[in-house]
Design an enzyme around this catalytic site. Structure first.
Site, PDB file in Angstrom:
ATOM      1  N   GLU A   1      70.798  58.052  76.213  1.00 51.12           N
ATOM      2  CA  GLU A   1      71.298  56.686  76.064  1.00 51.12           C
ATOM      3  C   GLU A   1      70.357  55.886  75.161  1.00 51.12           C
ATOM      4  O   GLU A   1      70.803  55.054  74.366  1.00 51.12           O
ATOM      5  CB  GLU A   1      71.431  56.004  77.424  1.00 51.12           C
ATOM      6  CG  GLU A   1      72.579  56.503  78.274  1.00 51.12           C
ATOM      7  CD  GLU A   1      73.947  56.107  77.740  1.00 51.12           C
ATOM      8  OE1 GLU A   1      74.024  55.299  76.790  1.00 51.12           O
ATOM      9  OE2 GLU A   1      74.948  56.621  78.270  1.00 51.12           O
TER      10      GLU A   1
ATOM     11  N   TRP B   1      78.260  57.189  70.764  1.00 52.47           N
ATOM     12  CA  TRP B   1      77.962  58.244  71.733  1.00 52.47           C
ATOM     13  C   TRP B   1      78.448  59.599  71.232  1.00 52.47           C
ATOM     14  O   TRP B   1      77.848  60.638  71.525  1.00 52.47           O
ATOM     15  CB  TRP B   1      78.586  57.907  73.085  1.00 52.47           C
ATOM     16  CG  TRP B   1      78.275  58.934  74.132  1.00 52.47           C
ATOM     17  CD1 TRP B   1      79.166  59.725  74.795  1.00 52.47           C
ATOM     18  CD2 TRP B   1      76.979  59.308  74.628  1.00 52.47           C
ATOM     19  NE1 TRP B   1      78.502  60.568  75.672  1.00 52.47           N
ATOM     20  CE2 TRP B   1      77.171  60.317  75.589  1.00 52.47           C
ATOM     21  CE3 TRP B   1      75.677  58.867  74.350  1.00 52.47           C
ATOM     22  CZ2 TRP B   1      76.101  60.905  76.269  1.00 52.47           C
ATOM     23  CZ3 TRP B   1      74.613  59.454  75.025  1.00 52.47           C
ATOM     24  CH2 TRP B   1      74.843  60.462  75.974  1.00 52.47           C
TER      25      TRP B   1
ATOM     26  N   TYR C   1      84.030  65.494  77.698  1.00 55.50           N
ATOM     27  CA  TYR C   1      83.013  64.669  78.347  1.00 55.50           C
ATOM     28  C   TYR C   1      83.650  63.701  79.340  1.00 55.50           C
ATOM     29  O   TYR C   1      83.188  63.558  80.479  1.00 55.50           O
ATOM     30  CB  TYR C   1      82.226  63.910  77.278  1.00 55.50           C
ATOM     31  CG  TYR C   1      81.202  62.958  77.823  1.00 55.50           C
ATOM     32  CD1 TYR C   1      80.029  63.420  78.427  1.00 55.50           C
ATOM     33  CD2 TYR C   1      81.391  61.574  77.730  1.00 55.50           C
ATOM     34  CE1 TYR C   1      79.080  62.542  78.927  1.00 55.50           C
ATOM     35  CE2 TYR C   1      80.444  60.693  78.221  1.00 55.50           C
ATOM     36  CZ  TYR C   1      79.296  61.181  78.823  1.00 55.50           C
ATOM     37  OH  TYR C   1      78.359  60.303  79.324  1.00 55.50           O
TER      38      TYR C   1
END
Length: 224
Positions: free
Chosen positions: A64, A72, A42
Site C-alpha cells: 500500500e 493498485w 484479486y
C-alpha cells in the site's frame, strides 16, 4: 474509497453511479474489480477477506505504501517481483537489510524503484518486529482497529463508499503507527489496508462477494 486509483469517466458514469458490473461469467462485482483479469482475481479471491497472518499483513501494508501515487493494478502486476525482492516479505529478513540492499533494489526494474519507499519498507520491518514483541503478533495489533458496527455506513452503495477514503479508525491507526516510527502509513493508506485485509467489508451491496464475506467474518476469530 473504491480500490486502486479508479477514476470516474464520462464514458462509464452510469455504471459507476451504481458501482456494479456484471461480467461475462454472470457474476456481479464492484465496478473497480471487474475490468481487468488480474483485478477480477484479486477482487474475488483476496480483497476484504479477513487476514490474521503476519506475513500477509506486513506485505499488504508495505505494498500500500508503494502504491501511493500509482494505481493498485500497477502494484498487482509487480507483486511477485516485490516478493522476490523483499524475501517474500519475511519481517525478520527485511529488517536486516542495509544500504547495499537499498542500492540493489534501486536497480531492480521489476519493482517500483523509489528510494524512500524502499527505505520505508526496511524501516517498517524493524518497527513490525517491535510490534510483534509488544502485542504477540501484527494481527493482534491491527485487529484492535476493526471498527465497531455502529461506526460503519448504514448502506454500502457506490455513492457512499466512493467518498469514504479514511475513517476515524484508519486515522487512529495511522497516527499510532507514525508515533511508533512507521512511514508511508497515512490515514488513506491505512484505510485501503483495512479494506483489503477484511477489517471492513466494503464490497458493494449487490456484489457477489459481499454476503459470503459477511459470513466469513462471522466465523473468523480475530487474533488477540
Amino acid at each position: 474509497m473504491l480500490r486502486g486509483g479508479s477514476q470516474v469517466t464520462d464514458a462509464n458514469v452510469t455504471e459507476q453511479k451504481e458501482g456494479l458490473h456484471c461480467g461475462n461469467d454472470g457474476l456481479t462485482r464492484c465496478w473497480w474489480g471487474a475490468k481487468d483479469e488480474m483485478y477480477i482475481a484479486y477482487h474475488d479471491g483476496e480483497w476484504g477477506r479477513p487476514v490474521s497472518d503476519d506475513r500477509t499483513l506486513f506485505e499488504k501494508i508495505c505494498l500500500e505504501g508503494f502504491q501511493s501515487g500509482l494505481s493498485w493494478l500497477t502494484i498487482l502486476r509487480k507483486r511477485e517481483n516485490f516478493r522476490a525482492a523483499f524475501a517474500n516479505f519475511d519481517i525478520d529478513t527485511v529488517a536486516e537489510y542495509g544500504e547495499s540492499d537499498v542500492e540493489r533494489l534501486l536497480e531492480d526494474a521489476g519493482i517500483v524503484r523509489h528510494r524512500r519507499k524502499i527505505e520505508s519498507t526496511i524501516n517498517n520491518a524493524r518497527r513490525a518486529k517491535a510490534l510483534r514483541a509488544e502485542f504477540g503478533s501484527l494481527g493482534a495489533y491491527f485487529w484492535r482497529y476493526e471498527p465497531k458496527p455502529e461506526n460503519r455506513p448504514t448502506s454500502f452503495t457506490y455513492a457512499t463508499l466512493s467518498k469514504l477514503a479514511k475513517t476515524e479508525e484508519s486515522t487512529a491507526l495511522s497516527k499510532d503507527l507514525k508515533k511508533r516510527g512507521w512511514s508511508f502509513v497515512g490515514p488513506t493508506t491505512a484505510y485501503a489496508f483495512m479494506q483489503a485485509m477484511g477489517l471492513v467489508n466494503d464490497h458493494l451491496e449487490g456484489c457477489h462477494c459481499r454476503e459470503p464475506l459477511l459470513a466469513m467474518r462471522a466465523s473468523f476469530v480475530p487474533p488477540v
